[in-house]
Enzyme design. Structure first.
Site, PDB file in Angstrom:
ATOM      1  N   VAL A 115      46.241  -4.450 -55.635  1.00 49.15           N
ATOM      2  CA  VAL A 115      46.427  -3.041 -56.007  1.00 49.15           C
ATOM      3  C   VAL A 115      45.106  -2.314 -56.253  1.00 49.15           C
ATOM      4  O   VAL A 115      45.073  -1.090 -56.334  1.00 49.15           O
ATOM      5  CB  VAL A 115      47.354  -2.877 -57.245  1.00 49.15           C
ATOM      6  CG1 VAL A 115      48.768  -3.326 -56.922  1.00 49.15           C
ATOM      7  CG2 VAL A 115      46.799  -3.603 -58.468  1.00 49.15           C
TER       8      VAL A 115
ATOM      9  N   ASN B  54      54.057  -2.966 -61.484  1.00 48.60           N
ATOM     10  CA  ASN B  54      54.185  -4.067 -62.440  1.00 48.60           C
ATOM     11  C   ASN B  54      52.890  -4.862 -62.615  1.00 48.60           C
ATOM     12  O   ASN B  54      52.624  -5.373 -63.698  1.00 48.60           O
ATOM     13  CB  ASN B  54      55.308  -4.998 -61.957  1.00 48.60           C
ATOM     14  CG  ASN B  54      55.264  -6.351 -62.644  1.00 48.60           C
ATOM     15  OD1 ASN B  54      55.644  -6.491 -63.803  1.00 48.60           O
ATOM     16  ND2 ASN B  54      54.760  -7.368 -61.926  1.00 48.60           N
TER      17      ASN B  54
ATOM     18  N   ARG C 279      54.936 -13.696 -59.517  1.00 47.02           N
ATOM     19  CA  ARG C 279      55.171 -14.529 -60.716  1.00 47.02           C
ATOM     20  C   ARG C 279      55.525 -13.631 -61.892  1.00 47.02           C
ATOM     21  O   ARG C 279      55.465 -12.399 -61.801  1.00 47.02           O
ATOM     22  CB  ARG C 279      53.957 -15.411 -61.032  1.00 47.02           C
ATOM     23  CG  ARG C 279      52.667 -14.664 -61.328  1.00 47.02           C
ATOM     24  CD  ARG C 279      51.487 -15.655 -61.453  1.00 47.02           C
ATOM     25  NE  ARG C 279      50.209 -14.977 -61.448  1.00 47.02           N
ATOM     26  CZ  ARG C 279      49.466 -14.746 -62.525  1.00 47.02           C
ATOM     27  NH1 ARG C 279      49.889 -15.136 -63.707  1.00 47.02           N
ATOM     28  NH2 ARG C 279      48.305 -14.132 -62.430  1.00 47.02           N
TER      29      ARG C 279
ATOM     30  N   TYR D  10      42.327  -4.278 -73.110  1.00 44.85           N
ATOM     31  CA  TYR D  10      43.725  -4.211 -72.663  1.00 44.85           C
ATOM     32  C   TYR D  10      44.431  -3.006 -73.282  1.00 44.85           C
ATOM     33  O   TYR D  10      45.109  -2.243 -72.586  1.00 44.85           O
ATOM     34  CB  TYR D  10      44.446  -5.512 -73.038  1.00 44.85           C
ATOM     35  CG  TYR D  10      45.866  -5.592 -72.514  1.00 44.85           C
ATOM     36  CD1 TYR D  10      46.123  -5.758 -71.158  1.00 44.85           C
ATOM     37  CD2 TYR D  10      46.952  -5.513 -73.382  1.00 44.85           C
ATOM     38  CE1 TYR D  10      47.427  -5.838 -70.674  1.00 44.85           C
ATOM     39  CE2 TYR D  10      48.259  -5.596 -72.919  1.00 44.85           C
ATOM     40  CZ  TYR D  10      48.497  -5.757 -71.557  1.00 44.85           C
ATOM     41  OH  TYR D  10      49.789  -5.843 -71.086  1.00 44.85           O
TER      42      TYR D  10
HETATM   43  N1  LIG Z   1      53.955 -10.878 -70.819  1.00 38.51           N
HETATM   44  C1  LIG Z   1      53.925  -9.996 -71.803  1.00 38.51           C
HETATM   45  O1  LIG Z   1      54.172 -10.337 -72.969  1.00 38.51           O
HETATM   46  C2  LIG Z   1      53.614  -8.556 -71.517  1.00 38.51           C
HETATM   47  C3  LIG Z   1      53.651  -7.657 -72.610  1.00 38.51           C
HETATM   48  C4  LIG Z   1      53.387  -6.311 -72.360  1.00 38.51           C
HETATM   49  C5  LIG Z   1      53.137  -5.864 -71.081  1.00 38.51           C
HETATM   50  N2  LIG Z   1      53.094  -6.762 -70.044  1.00 38.51           N
HETATM   51  C6  LIG Z   1      52.841  -6.226 -68.699  1.00 38.51           C
HETATM   52  O2  LIG Z   1      53.837  -6.677 -67.806  1.00 38.51           O
HETATM   53  C7  LIG Z   1      53.324  -6.716 -66.466  1.00 38.51           C
HETATM   54  C8  LIG Z   1      53.622  -8.074 -65.836  1.00 38.51           C
HETATM   55  O3  LIG Z   1      52.959  -9.054 -66.634  1.00 38.51           O
HETATM   56  P1  LIG Z   1      53.385 -10.595 -66.665  1.00 38.51           P
HETATM   57  O4  LIG Z   1      53.603 -10.936 -68.091  1.00 38.51           O
HETATM   58  O5  LIG Z   1      54.417 -10.878 -65.662  1.00 38.51           O
HETATM   59  O6  LIG Z   1      51.961 -11.228 -66.262  1.00 38.51           O
HETATM   60  P2  LIG Z   1      51.545 -12.438 -65.325  1.00 38.51           P
HETATM   61  O7  LIG Z   1      52.571 -13.498 -65.319  1.00 38.51           O
HETATM   62  O8  LIG Z   1      50.147 -12.735 -65.740  1.00 38.51           O
HETATM   63  O9  LIG Z   1      51.543 -11.752 -63.857  1.00 38.51           O
HETATM   64  C9  LIG Z   1      50.644 -10.741 -63.549  1.00 38.51           C
HETATM   65  C10 LIG Z   1      50.965 -10.282 -62.133  1.00 38.51           C
HETATM   66  O10 LIG Z   1      50.054  -9.209 -61.792  1.00 38.51           O
HETATM   67  C11 LIG Z   1      49.434  -9.563 -60.567  1.00 38.51           C
HETATM   68  N3  LIG Z   1      48.118  -8.962 -60.399  1.00 38.51           N
HETATM   69  C12 LIG Z   1      47.040  -9.028 -61.208  1.00 38.51           C
HETATM   70  N4  LIG Z   1      45.990  -8.389 -60.664  1.00 38.51           N
HETATM   71  C13 LIG Z   1      46.440  -7.893 -59.472  1.00 38.51           C
HETATM   72  C14 LIG Z   1      45.840  -7.146 -58.425  1.00 38.51           C
HETATM   73  N5  LIG Z   1      44.562  -6.765 -58.477  1.00 38.51           N
HETATM   74  N6  LIG Z   1      46.600  -6.814 -57.350  1.00 38.51           N
HETATM   75  C15 LIG Z   1      47.891  -7.188 -57.283  1.00 38.51           C
HETATM   76  N7  LIG Z   1      48.503  -7.918 -58.208  1.00 38.51           N
HETATM   77  C16 LIG Z   1      47.784  -8.265 -59.305  1.00 38.51           C
HETATM   78  C17 LIG Z   1      49.349 -11.078 -60.594  1.00 38.51           C
HETATM   79  O11 LIG Z   1      49.073 -11.569 -59.297  1.00 38.51           O
HETATM   80  P3  LIG Z   1      48.245 -12.955 -59.046  1.00 38.51           P
HETATM   81  O12 LIG Z   1      49.238 -14.059 -59.152  1.00 38.51           O
HETATM   82  O13 LIG Z   1      47.675 -12.770 -57.673  1.00 38.51           O
HETATM   83  O14 LIG Z   1      47.180 -13.030 -60.112  1.00 38.51           O
HETATM   84  C18 LIG Z   1      50.744 -11.392 -61.104  1.00 38.51           C
HETATM   85  O15 LIG Z   1      51.686 -11.264 -60.068  1.00 38.51           O
HETATM   86  C19 LIG Z   1      51.818  -6.416 -66.591  1.00 38.51           C
HETATM   87  O16 LIG Z   1      51.574  -5.062 -66.278  1.00 38.51           O
HETATM   88  C20 LIG Z   1      51.538  -6.681 -68.070  1.00 38.51           C
HETATM   89  O17 LIG Z   1      50.412  -5.964 -68.530  1.00 38.51           O
HETATM   90  C21 LIG Z   1      53.336  -8.092 -70.235  1.00 38.51           C
END
Ligand SMILES: NC(=O)c1ccc[n+]([C@@H]2O[C@H](COP(=O)([O-])OP(=O)(O)OC[C@H]3O[C@@H](n4cnc5c(N)ncnc54)[C@H](OP(=O)(O)O)[C@@H]3O)[C@@H](O)[C@H]2O)c1
Length: 226
Positions: A55, A79, A11, A148
């Site tokens: 992970v 990611n 996702r 975070y």
């Molecule tokens: N969205 C933003 O504004 C933003 C800003 C800065 C940085 N980021 C970074 O961008 C990256 C992607 O975030 P996103 O916005 O796409 O978040 P998201 O929609 O909440 O997705 C998070 C993803 O990480 C996976 N995940 C969490 N814990 C895990 C584990 N223990 N093992 C394997 N997978 C795991 C989730 O899997 P499940 O579905 O199984 O939970 C999901 O696929 C992250 O590193 C986040 O910190 C995001």
């Protein structure tokens, strides 16, 4: 065609990265915790192989590395990420600290250690880590988000060392702030879509050279101060 291995592919930004690389013809090892529930990921077209991977589970990471032994991985894309509790000063849930660090900080290093031989065996030899400008001291103008922020600052520190340690093997390690992105983590009010974020980072990744090793980029290519 080159090969990508990505975590958290089911996702958000990970799903968009997977869509993008697969539609460019890449072979993609798409990792997620629950492949049986990953309907959006399974619906994507292309050379995509799904793998079950939490992970934070060292045995699963090692087992996948063994399963893919001998295969080159051009880009290892860390990611997967977790935000943890949204609490301010005085409300810190200290029990949540370690679980968030396990996903955001420990796991990318473990992935790099287990998959370094696969990356070395590839043509591009890149390790890309999705960090956040929330981990930047210079960009912290609003405080809060203790857990975070600290987890992403730790990731940046780890990746800087990785970049220095792996340079001799021809590996380029970079970190990205993906923007404020409309995902479950970023929320509905965020600035950009997951597709815009992934497309931006994809362009920067395509232009990476060894001179970029150890750099921290915004999704649009701007360099972010530590
Ligand atoms: N969205 C933003 O504004 C933003 C800003 C800065 C940085 N980021 C970074 O961008 C990256 C992607 O975030 P996103 O916005 O796409 O978040 P998201 O929609 O909440 O997705 C998070 C993803 O990480 C996976 N995940 C969490 N814990 C895990 C584990 N223990 N093992 C394997 N997978 C795991 C989730 O899997 P499940 O579905 O199984 O939970 C999901 O696929 C992250 O590193 C986040 O910190 C995001």
């Amino acid at each position: 065609m080159p090969t990508l291995l990505i975590t958290g592919a089911n996702r958000g930004i990970g799903l968009e990265f997977t869509r993008l690389f697969a539609s460019d013809g890449w072979r993609v090892h798409a990792c997620c915790r629950h492949p049986e529930k990953a309907g959006d990921l399974k619906a994507l077209n292309g050379d995509i192989e799904l793998h079950r991977l939490d992970v934070t589970n060292g045995l699963q990471v090692s087992s996948l590395a063994r399963q893919l032994a001998g295969e080159g991985i051009d880009i290892l894309l860390n990611n997967a990420g977790a935000y943890g509790p949204r609490s301010g000063f005085g409300e810190t849930d200290f029990d949540s600290w370690q679980p968030v660090f396990e996903v955001n900080s420990f796991a990318p290093l473990r992935m790099a250690e287990r998959f370094v031989e696969h990356v070395v065996a590839s043509d591009l030899k890149q390790i890309v880590n999705i960090s956040s400008q929330m981990g930047s001291m210079a960009r912290n103008a609003s405080g809060g988000a203790y857990i975070y922020r600290a987890s992403k600052a730790a990731l940046n520190s780890l990746c800087k060392s990785l970049a220095l340690d792996l340079a001799a093997q021809g590996i380029t390690v970079v970190m990205f702030h993906p923007g404020w992105v409309r995902t479950d983590m970023g929320g509905k009010e965020a600035d950009i879509s997951a597709a815009e974020s992934a497309v931006g980072m994809r362009k920067v990744i395509a232009g990476l050279t060894a001179a970029d090793n150890g750099r921290f980029f915004n999704y649009d290519g701007e360099q972010i101060p530590w």
